[in-house]
Design an enzyme around this catalytic site. Structure first.
Site, short mmCIF file in Angstrom:
data_model
loop_
_atom_site.label_atom_id
_atom_site.label_comp_id
_atom_site.label_asym_id
_atom_site.label_seq_id
_atom_site.Cartn_x
_atom_site.Cartn_y
_atom_site.Cartn_z
N ARG A 207 0.82 -1.34 0.11
CA ARG A 207 0.19 -0.03 0.20
C ARG A 207 0.89 1.40 0.12
O ARG A 207 1.80 1.46 0.79
CB ARG A 207 -0.90 -0.04 1.41
CG ARG A 207 -1.61 1.12 1.44
CD ARG A 207 -2.67 1.60 0.64
NE ARG A 207 -3.29 2.95 0.51
CZ ARG A 207 -4.40 3.36 1.18
NH1 ARG A 207 -5.05 2.60 1.94
NH2 ARG A 207 -4.66 4.42 1.23
N ARG A 216 -5.42 1.24 -4.76
CA ARG A 216 -4.51 0.49 -3.72
C ARG A 216 -4.60 -0.92 -3.55
O ARG A 216 -5.64 -1.47 -3.76
CB ARG A 216 -4.90 1.26 -2.46
CG ARG A 216 -6.15 0.98 -1.61
CD ARG A 216 -7.51 1.56 -2.11
NE ARG A 216 -7.46 3.11 -2.30
CZ ARG A 216 -7.70 3.89 -1.32
NH1 ARG A 216 -8.39 3.60 -0.10
NH2 ARG A 216 -7.67 5.16 -1.76
N ASP A 219 -6.68 -1.56 1.65
CA ASP A 219 -7.18 -0.69 2.40
C ASP A 219 -7.78 -0.92 3.40
O ASP A 219 -8.86 -1.79 3.78
CB ASP A 219 -8.07 0.53 1.64
CG ASP A 219 -8.55 1.68 2.33
OD1 ASP A 219 -7.82 2.19 3.09
OD2 ASP A 219 -9.78 2.10 2.09
N ASP A 221 -9.56 0.28 7.17
CA ASP A 221 -10.26 1.43 7.70
C ASP A 221 -10.77 1.11 9.00
O ASP A 221 -11.20 -0.14 9.14
CB ASP A 221 -11.28 2.06 6.93
CG ASP A 221 -10.68 2.94 5.92
OD1 ASP A 221 -9.42 3.52 5.93
OD2 ASP A 221 -11.50 3.24 4.68
#
Length: 297
Positions: A207, A216, A219, A221
């Site tokens: 990444r 990407r 990811d 989160d």
């Protein structure tokens, strides 16, 4: 590695005990508190918000000891532990309550701090929601590798991982479609510590952060830490981290897999606690499709 904050021999004279005269006549109590936490960010930044104020902990413990009389020092220890674990940085705590003048019917040594004491250890156990996405390379293999890496993070326990959803990219430059999933579990880690672990997993899978909302390889989160229904969800707003995630409530590519992983999921949106199912019904789901089959756990 776990760092520690230690408070030793907090002294309070107050009435607690099973016997009637103990509830009338104050006696000595001493408390030791050992807090396990990650102090690396506080050491690097000199930022009080990234650690735990030992003054606040001591004052809370004193307040608990000065409450109206209770029977058991076990109850006092439990209340002190609960007050410590309410702090975002606390991973675990050990509390020892000494009652050296307890009427036990026997003699204890006059040397040092002798007499009855109770010690308890409690770990943080917050629910956590992590969103996963990838749109470069072998997306399924990358996401499966990320789930395995999450399972190896000390202090994080995965409970459920959703199926895959294929989604059109939202915002940013033209790019391939995403595969998205959500993992739910529990953690004893401070949110910024967990975020660091997520960034390490991302970096280990190529990444980079060159273009905002760009394509990407991976990811990860952090969406929510704690339980909003019990008012234990963490509310954090810093340059590096905002909790709950400020856009999760409008992102169908997060809501759809989250609901699949946890049909009872709820999210704090402003002052309201809203079922994720309701948020998904109100969201724009055009461009979201069921993705390939996988068995991540």
């Amino acid at each position: 590695m776990t760092d520690r904050i230690t408070l030793t021999r907090l002294a309070v004279t107050t009435p607690h005990g099973v016997l009637a005269h103990e509830k009338r006549e104050p006696q000595r109590f001493f408390v030791d508190i050992v807090i396990e936490c990650d102090l690396s960010a506080a050491g690097a930044t000199d930022d009080l918000a990234r650690t735990i104020s030992y003054a606040d902990v001591a004052q809370d413990a004193e307040r608990i000891l000065l409450q109206p009389p209770v029977d058991l020092i076990e109850h006092l220890a439990e209340q002190i532990a609960e007050s410590v674990l309410a702090r975002p940085a606390a991973e675990a705590v050990e509390v020892t309550v000494h009652k050296p003048d307890a009427p036990a019917g026997v003699d204890f040594s006059p040397i040092g701090l002798s007499g009855p004491a109770v010690s308890i250890r409690r770990e943080q156990h917050r629910p956590v929601v992590i969103a996963l996405g990838a749109n470069l390379g072998d997306r399924v293999a990358t996401l499966a590798s990320a789930v395995r890496a999450l399972g190896r993070v000390e202090g994080l326990e995965l409970i459920e991982v959703s199926g895959l959803f294929e989604t059109d990219p939202v915002g940013g430059p033209q790019q391939p479609d995403y595969l998205n999933a959500v993992a739910v579990g529990t953690t004893r880690l401070a949110p910024w510590t967990l975020l660091d672990r997520l960034h390490e997993i991302e970096a280990g899978r190529g990444r980079t952060r060159e273009i905002r909302w760009g394509a990407r390889t991976l990811d990860l989160d952090l969406i929510q830490v704690g339980d909003p229904a019990a008012d234990t969800d963490l509310r954090v707003e810093t340059d590096a981290l905002t909790l709950p995630h400020p856009r999760a409530h409008e992102r169908a590519f997060v809501l759809a897999p989250w609901l699949a992983a946890d049909p009872q999921a709820r999210l704090r949106v402003g002052p309201k606690i809203v079922p994720v199912a309701g948020l998904l019904r109100a969201a724009d789901t055009i461009g979201i499709r069921v993705g390939p089959q996988w068995r991540p756990l």
